[in-house]
Enzyme design. Structure first.
Site, PDB file in Angstrom:
ATOM      1  N   HIS A 128       0.926  -1.223   0.123  1.00 47.68           N
ATOM      2  CA  HIS A 128      -0.046  -0.028  -0.143  1.00 47.68           C
ATOM      3  C   HIS A 128       0.806   1.374   0.039  1.00 47.68           C
ATOM      4  CE1 HIS A 128      -3.894  -1.691   0.301  1.00 47.68           C
ATOM      5  NE2 HIS A 128      -3.100  -2.666   0.913  1.00 47.68           N
ATOM      6  N   THR A 129       1.915   1.214  -0.361  1.00 49.36           N
ATOM      7  CA  THR A 129       3.014   2.400  -0.861  1.00 49.36           C
ATOM      8  C   THR A 129       3.024   2.779  -2.168  1.00 49.36           C
ATOM      9  OG1 THR A 129       4.744   0.725  -0.947  1.00 49.36           O
ATOM     10  CG2 THR A 129       4.475   1.834   1.096  1.00 49.36           C
ATOM     11  N   ASP A 130       2.593   1.973  -3.163  1.00 46.16           N
ATOM     12  CA  ASP A 130       2.819   2.394  -4.377  1.00 46.16           C
ATOM     13  C   ASP A 130       2.011   3.433  -4.717  1.00 46.16           C
ATOM     14  OD1 ASP A 130       0.231   1.013  -4.477  1.00 46.16           O
ATOM     15  OD2 ASP A 130       0.798  -0.319  -6.495  1.00 46.16           O
ATOM     16  N   GLY A 176      -7.465 -14.539  -7.891  1.00 49.11           N
ATOM     17  CA  GLY A 176      -7.980 -13.895  -6.547  1.00 49.11           C
ATOM     18  C   GLY A 176      -7.240 -14.207  -5.283  1.00 49.11           C
ATOM     19  N   LEU A 232      -2.101 -12.144  -6.080  1.00 48.28           N
ATOM     20  CA  LEU A 232      -0.734 -12.466  -7.020  1.00 48.28           C
ATOM     21  C   LEU A 232      -0.979 -11.968  -8.566  1.00 48.28           C
ATOM     22  CD1 LEU A 232      -0.510 -16.306  -5.884  1.00 48.28           C
ATOM     23  CD2 LEU A 232       0.670 -14.370  -4.848  1.00 48.28           C
ATOM     24  N   SER A 233      -1.646 -11.056  -8.429  1.00 44.19           N
ATOM     25  CA  SER A 233      -1.523 -10.253  -9.862  1.00 44.19           C
ATOM     26  C   SER A 233      -2.277 -10.975 -10.945  1.00 44.19           C
ATOM     27  CB  SER A 233      -0.165  -9.509 -10.028  1.00 44.19           C
ATOM     28  OG  SER A 233      -0.316  -8.522  -9.178  1.00 44.19           O
ATOM     29  N   SER A 234      -2.988 -11.834 -10.935  1.00 43.34           N
ATOM     30  CA  SER A 234      -3.586 -12.342 -12.205  1.00 43.34           C
ATOM     31  C   SER A 234      -4.256 -11.458 -12.808  1.00 43.34           C
ATOM     32  CB  SER A 234      -4.680 -13.454 -11.685  1.00 43.34           C
ATOM     33  OG  SER A 234      -5.493 -12.893 -10.929  1.00 43.34           O
ATOM     34  N   SER A 235      -4.892 -10.356 -12.477  1.00 43.81           N
ATOM     35  CA  SER A 235      -5.335  -9.430 -13.357  1.00 43.81           C
ATOM     36  C   SER A 235      -4.201  -8.646 -14.043  1.00 43.81           C
ATOM     37  CB  SER A 235      -6.581  -8.303 -12.501  1.00 43.81           C
ATOM     38  OG  SER A 235      -5.979  -7.659 -11.398  1.00 43.81           O
ATOM     39  N   ASP A 292       1.929  -3.807  -9.528  1.00 46.38           N
ATOM     40  CA  ASP A 292       1.512  -4.949 -10.230  1.00 46.38           C
ATOM     41  C   ASP A 292       2.046  -5.226 -11.633  1.00 46.38           C
ATOM     42  OD1 ASP A 292       0.546  -5.113  -7.786  1.00 46.38           O
ATOM     43  OD2 ASP A 292      -1.698  -5.221  -8.558  1.00 46.38           O
TER      44      ASP A 292
END
Ligand code: GLA
Length: 384
Positions: free
Chosen positions: A39-41, A124, A127-130, A174
């Site tokens: 939650h820093t990006d 979900g 792990l950045s599937s989207s 991501d």
């Protein structure tokens, strides 16, 4: 055969079986796990992800219309026209359509194609599937258009799909991790300058992803709510972002805005932890790296409040198993996966020990049993 080669072969075969011919392009994009910097990006801060050995692969061939038609392994079928709005598309199709629409609006001469898509990134699980879906489709649009749009632009378009089309105000971590990571290394990203540097992982340590089997949609309001709070605090302090804020600057807030103070304290201390972990990895101080990873979880749990019962439980179990230097939740939070840094010689015993000790907590039932896997820090995107 490596997992990514297996996926490439599967995508080619899938294309052949659906269309009776060979694909022209194959785009591959891995998932990612973030070691630290959570939650820093979107606060212009630092993050330290690695790309996974799991990926999403699209085999494709251009067509002479504006239509995109994609078959998948296990997720049905997507079909849309680039002349329509991406809001007309639903489910995973909207990510593809969104990528096409945003690249088109930034001047890429996008055209139609047909394709076959497959993925072995757990969906979900944080792990950045989207992001992998966005970047693999962005690369497909780029190849079909025959242009050399810089990868940075594709990554930024992927983030815009999340922000403008899906409605999650996520940061850029991501997409940059999936695109630019290097094998054997973590990727230090300065989300303010978009500067990237490789941080080699010490050889004696393994990264373990611990998927709790619990799931929660990121598009829930909690993620956007955290971002708004951070922006509000930065604005109240006269700063463009929390990157420019120190712990001392926050002092005055503690009484008047308790929640804002705690959210911002997480971000400010987390940025420092990323810098410190990079230093520890480069100087092989794994004990201290592990302490910082544990401290990150505690800060996410108590100050930022984005952990959850299942993540807290698996992290606590992992932290007490022999050989574990540190463990924390990873990604957006609430459910999904945690990550642990484990001494190589203990990693084989570590995985079954953690899963044996972890039944999902009653207050947060899991959709699947917990799965632990040792991650190989892998290379970012490729197109063949
Ligand atoms: C999600 C978002 C990222 C990042 C993480 C939390 O993965 O997509 O941009 O904000 O949550 O670090």
């Amino acid at each position: 055969m490596s997992p990514s080669h297996a996926m490439i072969t599967k995508a080619r075969k899938g294309f052949r079986s659906h269309f009776n011919e060979d694909p022209v392009f194959v785009s591959r994009c891995p998932g990612r796990v973030n070691l630290i910097g959570e939650h820093t990006d979107y606060n212009d801060g630092f993050v330290l992800p690695i790309a996974l050995q799991f990926s999403t692969v699209i085999a494709s061939k251009p067509v002479s219309s504006d239509d995109v038609q994609v078959h998948s392994e296990g997720f049905g079928h997507a079909q849309f026209s680039l002349s329509e709005s991406p809001q007309e598309s639903e489910g995973w199709s909207r990510y593809l359509h969104g990528m096409g629409a945003l690249l088109k609006s930034s001047g890429v001469p996008v055209k139609g194609w047909r394709g076959f898509i497959c993925s072995d990134i757990p969906a979900g699980a944080n792990l950045s599937s989207s992001a992998a879906l966005e970047i693999a489709s962005g690369l497909t649009f780029r190849s079909v258009a025959g242009v050399d749009t810089p990868l940075m632009e594709i990554a930024i378009a992927g983030q815009a799909v999340e922000n403008e089309i899906i409605g999650v105000r996520s940061g850029i971590m991501d997409q940059l991790a999936c695109t630019f990571a290097e094998a054997g290394s973590a990727l230090l990203i300065d989300c303010q300058s978009l500067g990237l540097s490789s941080v080699a992982l010490p050889k004696q340590v393994s990264v373990v992803v611990m998927d709790t089997g619990t799931r929660r949609e990121l598009s829930g309001t909690a993620y956007n709510d955290r971002r708004e709070t951070c922006e509000r605090v930065a604005a109240a302090l006269g700063a463009d972002s929390l990157r420019e804020v120190s712990l001392q600057d926050l002092g005055s807030l503690e009484v008047v805005d308790k929640i804002g103070f705690r959210r911002a304290r997480h971000v400010v201390t987390e940025n420092q932890r990323v810098v410190d972990v990079v230093h520890c990895l480069r100087s092989n101080d794994l004990m201290e790296a592990g302490n910082l990873i544990n401290a990150s979880h505690e800060s996410l749990r108590s100050d930022y409040e984005v952990s959850g019962p299942a993540l807290d439980k698996i992290v606590e179990i992992a932290q007490n198993v022999k050989g574990c230097y540190g463990a924390r939740m990873t990604g957006g939070g609430f459910a999904g996966s945690a990550v642990a840094l484990v001494e190589n010689e203990h990693v084989e015993a570590f995985c079954p020990q953690v899963s044996d000790l972890f039944p999902a907590p009653e207050e947060q039932p899991a959709e699947a049993p917990a799965t632990l896997f040792v991650v190989e820090a892998s290379a970012g995107v490729s197109v063949t």
